[in-house]
Design a protein around this motif. Structure first.
Motif, PDB file in Angstrom:
ATOM      1  N   LEU A  41       0.827  -1.210   0.000  1.00  0.00           N
ATOM      2  CA  LEU A  41       0.000   0.000   0.000  1.00  0.00           C
ATOM      3  C   LEU A  41       0.861   1.259   0.000  1.00  0.00           C
ATOM      4  CD1 LEU A  41      -2.800  -1.022   2.546  1.00  0.00           C
ATOM      5  CD2 LEU A  41      -3.011  -0.794   0.056  1.00  0.00           C
ATOM      6  N   THR A  42       1.964   1.234   0.745  1.00  0.00           N
ATOM      7  CA  THR A  42       2.868   2.388   0.776  1.00  0.00           C
ATOM      8  C   THR A  42       3.499   2.630  -0.582  1.00  0.00           C
ATOM      9  OG1 THR A  42       3.383   1.944   3.097  1.00  0.00           O
ATOM     10  CG2 THR A  42       4.899   3.372   1.886  1.00  0.00           C
ATOM     11  N   THR A  45       0.958   4.005  -2.924  1.00  0.00           N
ATOM     12  CA  THR A  45       0.680   5.422  -2.676  1.00  0.00           C
ATOM     13  C   THR A  45       1.789   6.307  -3.232  1.00  0.00           C
ATOM     14  OG1 THR A  45      -0.489   4.800  -0.644  1.00  0.00           O
ATOM     15  CG2 THR A  45       0.140   7.108  -0.889  1.00  0.00           C
ATOM     16  N   LEU A  48       1.357   6.403  -6.958  1.00  0.00           N
ATOM     17  CA  LEU A  48       0.243   7.261  -7.372  1.00  0.00           C
ATOM     18  C   LEU A  48       0.620   8.738  -7.288  1.00  0.00           C
ATOM     19  CD1 LEU A  48      -2.703   7.531  -8.234  1.00  0.00           C
ATOM     20  CD2 LEU A  48      -3.346   7.476  -5.807  1.00  0.00           C
ATOM     21  N   ALA A  49       1.263   9.120  -6.180  1.00  0.00           N
ATOM     22  CA  ALA A  49       1.659  10.519  -6.023  1.00  0.00           C
ATOM     23  C   ALA A  49       2.670  10.928  -7.095  1.00  0.00           C
ATOM     24  CB  ALA A  49       2.246  10.735  -4.630  1.00  0.00           C
ATOM     25  N   ALA A 201       2.031  14.480   1.436  1.00  0.00           N
ATOM     26  CA  ALA A 201       1.219  13.268   1.595  1.00  0.00           C
ATOM     27  C   ALA A 201       2.092  12.019   1.614  1.00  0.00           C
ATOM     28  CB  ALA A 201       0.189  13.182   0.470  1.00  0.00           C
ATOM     29  N   VAL A 202       3.068  11.954   0.705  1.00  0.00           N
ATOM     30  CA  VAL A 202       3.963  10.792   0.646  1.00  0.00           C
ATOM     31  C   VAL A 202       4.802  10.698   1.918  1.00  0.00           C
ATOM     32  CG1 VAL A 202       5.968   9.835  -0.538  1.00  0.00           C
ATOM     33  CG2 VAL A 202       4.031  10.663  -1.859  1.00  0.00           C
ATOM     34  N   ILE A 205       2.697   9.239   4.717  1.00  0.00           N
ATOM     35  CA  ILE A 205       2.386   7.810   4.576  1.00  0.00           C
ATOM     36  C   ILE A 205       3.623   6.951   4.827  1.00  0.00           C
ATOM     37  CG2 ILE A 205       1.695   6.047   2.903  1.00  0.00           C
ATOM     38  CD1 ILE A 205      -0.115   8.249   1.669  1.00  0.00           C
ATOM     39  N   THR A 209       4.244   4.246   7.888  1.00  0.00           N
ATOM     40  CA  THR A 209       4.540   2.837   7.603  1.00  0.00           C
ATOM     41  C   THR A 209       5.792   2.381   8.343  1.00  0.00           C
ATOM     42  OG1 THR A 209       3.560   3.081   5.408  1.00  0.00           O
ATOM     43  CG2 THR A 209       4.985   1.184   5.760  1.00  0.00           C
ATOM     44  N   GLY A 249       8.463   2.527  -5.779  1.00  0.00           N
ATOM     45  CA  GLY A 249       7.395   3.422  -6.222  1.00  0.00           C
ATOM     46  C   GLY A 249       7.773   4.176  -7.485  1.00  0.00           C
TER      47      GLY A 249
END
Length: 316
Positions: A41-42, A45, A48-49, A201-202, A205, A209, A249
């Motif tokens: 999930l991390t 995310t 996505l960012a 935001a990143v 998160i 985590t 990521g």
């Protein structure tokens, strides 16, 4: 006493060359495997960012390229009340060329102006039958250097041009230049605002985590500290873990971005009749690609540092 002098500490795996790095990497991978779902999930995310920022960057880079191409077509036109004798015309052309920012100067006499006017009517040339070429003014068309194509630079250039004797009027499409520069400045501001929001935001998160992993191993970390492990030795695996998350990521982002780019180019002919419209749509330069990859790693590292700082504060 002699036994104590000759005794040596047993060699640990971390003491060998590259051993500490191997331990940090192995410990980070173990942490990732122990919390697969959370880390997936991390990484998702982060992807996505970075993808949102990358898509915006891709559009902006192509807009900048288009703007550069269009700005090359911007020209300043200076009009005269009457055609000048050759000697005076040469003198005037030399004065214009001497103005800083001038790239190219071309003279358009009244006959050439009428010829261009007729070609623009496209089938309605008969409207100009009997109209003499003298009704149109002679002019000079001036192409500008790149450094003089911005709004403020053009205005300064026009002000210098109007000081040249013999020039009656100057036009350069100032309203279009003003609106386009305002649009590009707005895009820059929007990109900076969006990028700052996604970075925060990143960081939030990733730090949370890593903090979950830290608290899951809280007892183990306290024991390591009691037996003499340095703070760096304890924190390093978590820093490596954050960097791995950021790198993963970034890689996912670049793969999706490449797929979206070629998918867009392949799908354009189905929606746009003239596919040549998008032939100039290019992918990100290598420097931007490297920036996305490094940026992901840095974000992961900063998220880990934030989490570790909070943990240290709580411990103290």
């Amino acid at each position: 006493m002699s036994r104590n002098k000759n005794s040596k500490r047993p060699t640990l795996s971390g003491d060998a060359p590259g051993g500490r790095l191997g331990y940090f990497l192995g410990r980070a991978i173990l942490n990732l495997r122990q919390n697969v779902m959370v880390n997936v999930l991390t990484i998702g995310t982060i992807s996505l960012a970075l993808l949102i920022v990358s898509l915006f960057l891709l559009v902006f880079v192509n807009l900048e390229s288009t703007a550069e191409e269009w700005s090359g077509k911007i020209q300043v036109t200076a009009y005269f009340d009457q055609e000048l004798p050759p000697q005076e015309l040469n003198h005037l052309m030399n004065r214009i060329k001497a103005i800083e920012g001038t790239s190219r100067v071309s003279y358009v006499d009244k006959n050439e102006a009428m010829k261009r006017f007729r070609s623009r009517l496209k089938g309605q040339e008969t409207l100009l039958d009997g109209v003499p070429a003298d009704v149109l003014p002679a002019s000079v068309e001036i192409a500008l250097k790149r450094s003089s194509r911005q709004e403020g630079a053009i205005e300064h250039y026009v002000a210098q041009l109007k000081k040249v004797p013999g020039i009656n009027e100057v036009q350069y499409g100032e309203e279009w230049v003003r609106r386009f520069n305002a649009f590009m400045n707005f895009l820059r501001f929007l990109g900076a605002l969006l990028g700052a929001f996604l970075v925060l935001a990143v960081l939030f998160i990733v730090s949370n985590t890593i903090r979950l992993t830290i608290y899951a191993r809280k007892d183990e970390l306290e024991v390591m500290e009691l037996v003499g492990a340095t703070r760096f030795f304890i924190k390093a695996p978590f820093l490596v873990e954050g960097m791995i998350q950021g790198a993963a990521g970034s890689i996912c982002t670049l793969i999706i971005l490449v797929a979206a780019y070629f998918g867009f180019l392949h799908g354009v002919p189905n929606f746009v009749p003239i596919s040549g419209t998008f032939t100039g749509f290019s992918f990100l330069p290598p420097a931007h690609i490297a920036g996305i990859f490094i940026g992901g790693i840095v974000l992961g590292l900063l998220g880990s540092l934030t989490s570790l700082r909070r943990f240290s504060d709580n411990q103290s």
